[in-house]
Design an enzyme around this catalytic site. Structure first.
Site, PDB file in Angstrom:
ATOM      1  N   TYR A  41       0.830  -1.215   0.000  1.00 44.16           N
ATOM      2  CA  TYR A  41       0.000   0.000   0.000  1.00 44.16           C
ATOM      3  C   TYR A  41       0.860   1.259   0.000  1.00 44.16           C
ATOM      4  O   TYR A  41       0.453   2.285  -0.537  1.00 44.16           O
ATOM      5  CB  TYR A  41      -0.895   0.043   1.244  1.00 44.16           C
ATOM      6  N   LYS A  83       2.719 -15.297   2.589  1.00 46.25           N
ATOM      7  CA  LYS A  83       2.964 -16.030   1.340  1.00 46.25           C
ATOM      8  C   LYS A  83       4.468 -16.275   1.285  1.00 46.25           C
ATOM      9  O   LYS A  83       5.189 -15.851   0.377  1.00 46.25           O
ATOM     10  CB  LYS A  83       2.459 -15.172   0.161  1.00 46.25           C
ATOM     11  N   ASP A 140      -3.331 -18.055   0.382  1.00 46.11           N
ATOM     12  CA  ASP A 140      -4.305 -18.745  -0.481  1.00 46.11           C
ATOM     13  C   ASP A 140      -5.029 -19.849   0.284  1.00 46.11           C
ATOM     14  O   ASP A 140      -6.247 -19.976   0.244  1.00 46.11           O
ATOM     15  CB  ASP A 140      -3.645 -19.273  -1.775  1.00 46.11           C
ATOM     16  N   ASP A 154      -6.540  -6.814   4.235  1.00 46.25           N
ATOM     17  CA  ASP A 154      -7.663  -6.148   3.561  1.00 46.25           C
ATOM     18  C   ASP A 154      -8.559  -7.200   2.919  1.00 46.25           C
ATOM     19  O   ASP A 154      -9.785  -7.179   3.070  1.00 46.25           O
ATOM     20  CB  ASP A 154      -7.108  -5.188   2.496  1.00 46.25           C
ATOM     21  N   ASP A 174     -12.542  -8.821   4.389  1.00 45.23           N
ATOM     22  CA  ASP A 174     -13.804  -8.760   3.626  1.00 45.23           C
ATOM     23  C   ASP A 174     -14.375 -10.169   3.482  1.00 45.23           C
ATOM     24  O   ASP A 174     -15.574 -10.395   3.626  1.00 45.23           O
ATOM     25  CB  ASP A 174     -13.579  -8.171   2.220  1.00 45.23           C
TER      26      ASP A 174
HETATM   27  C1  IPM Z   1     -10.381  -0.892   4.082  1.00 40.57           C
HETATM   28  C2  IPM Z   1     -10.602  -0.280   2.729  1.00 40.57           C
HETATM   29  C3  IPM Z   1      -9.424   0.620   2.402  1.00 40.57           C
HETATM   30  C4  IPM Z   1      -8.187  -0.258   2.344  1.00 40.57           C
HETATM   31  C5  IPM Z   1      -9.582   1.443   1.114  1.00 40.57           C
HETATM   32  C6  IPM Z   1     -10.820   2.305   1.145  1.00 40.57           C
HETATM   33  C7  IPM Z   1      -8.368   2.277   0.832  1.00 40.57           C
HETATM   34  O1  IPM Z   1     -10.804  -1.273   1.765  1.00 40.57           O
HETATM   35  O2  IPM Z   1     -10.224  -0.141   5.060  1.00 40.57           O
HETATM   36  O3  IPM Z   1     -10.385  -2.113   4.179  1.00 40.57           O
HETATM   37  O4  IPM Z   1      -7.924  -0.884   1.318  1.00 40.57           O
HETATM   38  O5  IPM Z   1      -7.483  -0.316   3.347  1.00 40.57           O
HETATM   39 MG    MG Z   2     -10.990  -3.215   2.560  1.00 35.01          MG
END
Ligand code: IPM
Ligand code: MG
Length: 371
Positions: free
Chosen positions: A142, A189, A221, A245, A249
């Site tokens: 990042y 990884k 993975d 990240d 999710d």
């Molecule tokens: C998160 C989001 C952010 C990230 C984006 C909005 C930059 O997806 O906080 O998980 O990737 O960190």
């Molecule tokens: Mg995110």
């Protein structure tokens, strides 16, 4: 007690969900006799539109001098669909994380008993899942050097980690594991990436300081697959920025809705609290966004300020709303409540010092009545 809280609603559904959290925090302040001063500032696409900068100096200054930051959401489709945009809303959040030194992002994931049927995953696989993801937040790909060649035919994002960056987040994760089920899984990884090998080496070394904690290692993975097959195996997950990240999710599917997942981003001096979901622009302004992830982030904020009973009270109110199905459309398809009504309900439960029982019938008649 008295605290200054910076409120950064941001883009999309950010303002409407954050409004519910502020309402909830005000109810907490009233009930427990605290003074919370809220001050709002712009960030993200709204800040670009207004001031040409996704993180204006005034916003950053406000965050630095506050006791905690309550953050909404960031992102706007007009930038998502324009890869050549020079200024992007997300830069505001990334810079904020960096400037505030928020090196650890903490994301708890739980299969709520009352929501097991909501998940597309099989009930028997997710029941009892309860983990916490520690995502490194200010390093890795990042923040590495980025470039595109002059002819536009190639691009590069550099992934770098130092031992120090790994150690500081690892210590937080190990300490958390000690207060939980004493298990830590490093997700990396290491079969391919040099940075991952540094993570393994560093974490293996640190593990000696936490003899009670059992450490295991998973390639990302495989971890992504295990998250769906058998999420109960996880207690504390420690991982780098981008893997964190992605798998957080993915993990939100266990909870039944991404609209439920809260997070805390902490450093040595500052702390910021935000839902893990994005700005959900399609829903903005419609009153259908789930405020729970933001409200639970506010509960983490209270914990951070040392207000444990207050934080528990907020969580109890959220649990009750889930049990009674006082929920937005992502969870309650047939008889859903608006973003604001869910916020009102949580506010009234928190203000209900007598601990009366909520009358479901009255609720469905459209009154958040507590009898
Ligand atoms: C998160 C989001 C952010 C990230 C984006 C909005 C930059 O997806 O906080 O998980 O990737 O960190
Ligand atoms: Mg995110």
């Amino acid at each position: 007690m008295k605290f200054n809280i910076a409120v950064l609603p941001g883009d999309g559904i950010g303002p409407e969900i954050t409004q519910q959290s502020v309402k909830v925090l005000k109810a907490v302040a009233d009930r427990f006799d605290h003074e919370f001063n809220f001050e709002e500032a712009e960030v993200g696409a709204v800040a670009i539109d207004k001031l040409g900068d996704p993180l204006p100096e005034t916003t950053l200054e406000l965050c630095k001098k506050s006791d905690a930051v309550l953050f909404g959401a960031i992102g706007d489709p007009k930038y998502d669909n324009d890869p050549s945009a020079k200024v992007r809303p997300e830069q505001g959040l990334l810079r904020l994380r960096k400037e505030l030194g928020l090196f650890a992002n903490i994301r708890p994931v739980k299969a709520h008993e009352s929501l097991l049927h909501q998940s597309p995953l099989k009930r028997e696989n997710i029941e009892g899942a309860d983990m916490i993801i520690f995502r490194e937040l200010t390093g890795g790909i990042y923040f590495g050097e980025k470039s595109t060649s002059e002819d536009g035919q190639s691009a590069s994002d550099l992934c770098t980690y130092s031992v120090e960056e790994i150690e500081r987040v690892a210590h937080l994760a190990f300490k958390a594991a000690e207060t939980r089920r004493n298990k830590l899984t490093l997700v990396d990884k290491a079969n391919v990436l040099e940075t991952s090998r540094l993570w393994r080496k560093t974490v293996t070394k640190i593990a000696k300081e936490y003899p009670e904690v059992a450490v295991d290692y998973l390639f990302v993975d495989n971890a992504a697959m295990q998250m769906i097959l058998n999420p109960r195996q996880f207690d504390v997950i420690l991982t780098e920025n981008m893997f964190g990240d992605i798998i957080s999710d993915e993990a939100s599917v266990i909870g039944g809705s991404i609209g439920l997942l809260e997070s805390a981003s902490v450093g040595n001096e500052n702390a910021l609290f935000e839902p893990i979901h994005g700005s959900y622009p399609q829903a903005a302004g419609q009153g259908i966004a789930n405020p729970v992830a933001s409200v639970l982030s506010a509960a983490m904020l209270l914990d951070h300020l040392g207000l444990k009973t207050e934080a528990e009270t907020v969580r109890m109110a959220v649990d009750l709303s889930l049990k009674l199905n006082v929920c937005t459309i992502d969870i309650n398809k047939d008889n859903h409540y608006s973003t604001e009504r869910v916020g009102d309900f949580l506010e009234s439960v928190i203000s209900d010092t007598e601990n009366h029982i909520v009358n479901k019938e009255n609720l469905s008649l459209g009154q958040t009545t507590i009898i």
